[in-house]
Enzyme design. Sequence first.
Site, PDB file in Angstrom:
ATOM      1  N   ASP A  75      -7.456  35.010  -7.458  1.00  0.00           N
ATOM      2  CA  ASP A  75      -8.609  34.745  -6.571  1.00  0.00           C
ATOM      3  C   ASP A  75      -9.943  34.783  -7.226  1.00  0.00           C
ATOM      4  O   ASP A  75     -10.153  35.465  -8.314  1.00  0.00           O
ATOM      5  CB  ASP A  75      -8.765  35.897  -5.442  1.00  0.00           C
ATOM      6  CG  ASP A  75      -9.647  35.627  -4.137  1.00  0.00           C
ATOM      7  OD1 ASP A  75     -10.060  34.405  -4.111  1.00  0.00           O
ATOM      8  OD2 ASP A  75     -10.042  36.222  -3.485  1.00  0.00           O
TER       9      ASP A  75
ATOM     10  N   ASN B  47      -4.557  27.755   3.088  1.00  0.00           N
ATOM     11  CA  ASN B  47      -5.491  27.029   2.135  1.00  0.00           C
ATOM     12  C   ASN B  47      -5.516  25.376   2.772  1.00  0.00           C
ATOM     13  O   ASN B  47      -6.528  24.706   2.362  1.00  0.00           O
ATOM     14  CB  ASN B  47      -4.985  27.054   0.699  1.00  0.00           C
ATOM     15  CG  ASN B  47      -5.501  28.282  -0.006  1.00  0.00           C
ATOM     16  OD1 ASN B  47      -4.747  28.641  -0.860  1.00  0.00           O
ATOM     17  ND2 ASN B  47      -6.343  28.973   0.622  1.00  0.00           N
TER      18      ASN B  47
END
Length: 257
Positions: free
Chosen positions: A27, A75
């Site tokens: 991330d 996502n």
Amino acid sequence: MSKADLKLERTTDRDVDVPIHIAVVMDGNGRWANRRFMPRPAGHKAGVEAARRVIEACGRRGVKALTLFAFSSENWRRPEEEVSVLLDLFLKTLEREADRLHEHQVRIRLIGERDRLGPRLCRQVERVERLTRDNDGMTLVVAASYGGRWDIAQAVRKLAARVADGTLRPDEIREEDLGECLALADIPPPDLLIRTGGEQRISNFLLWQLAYAELYFTSTLWPDFDADDLDEAIAWYRGRERRFGLTSEQLEQASRA
Ligand code: FPP
């Protein structure tokens, strides 16, 4: 090139305390780019370089399996342009890196809802999986279009089909039966989960398989993560007492026996 020159070769720095399986939530690519006044895709490109570094470092440290969370089921909800940049990046990275990883005996696998990735990427994934299938080095698992809930649901569907065709009785279903239907059934569960970028959550990653993983969170953004950061995470992991539900005294007794 001799074997000794190979950067990914498993070396004698293999230590009993090195995690067998490391899983990573990579991330912070977007923030890394923002901080440099660059577009988000620049962060993802830098993220690929970080992935390369970490794959190589894990290989050198004798890690047996590395699972990278590249693209989650959620996502898909990102702006279309970013999704397309990411899928294109995966395709190009596979095309560019597969042969090198193969030379280093890395076995590559993809877990996730692969039909959603499109025919070109699917074909490339299948090619690379076939090419590296018999390698005996580190297993590199890329989780793409992956979600832990999706994984459990697809496992349940497999079991339900066996119940429907009469080969499995509902009251006989054991935890192991479900585990065997999950995406990583043939790989030991992760010992260590690393999440970069400062958030402290699992984000629908390997929900079942992380049951007893040690969770390591760092504020370092993924594109900045390097071999030293990996070593810090492994050093932290070594200091953990893994009890798997037992008491410290029981563990001590078992280690003396
Ligand atoms: C999260 O950063 C990262 C991703 C969505 C995954 C992308 C990962 C890579 C491009 C690495 C490549 C890996 C392989 C195996 C090809 P973010 O966009 O959520 O960052 P932010 O939280 O700072 O916005």
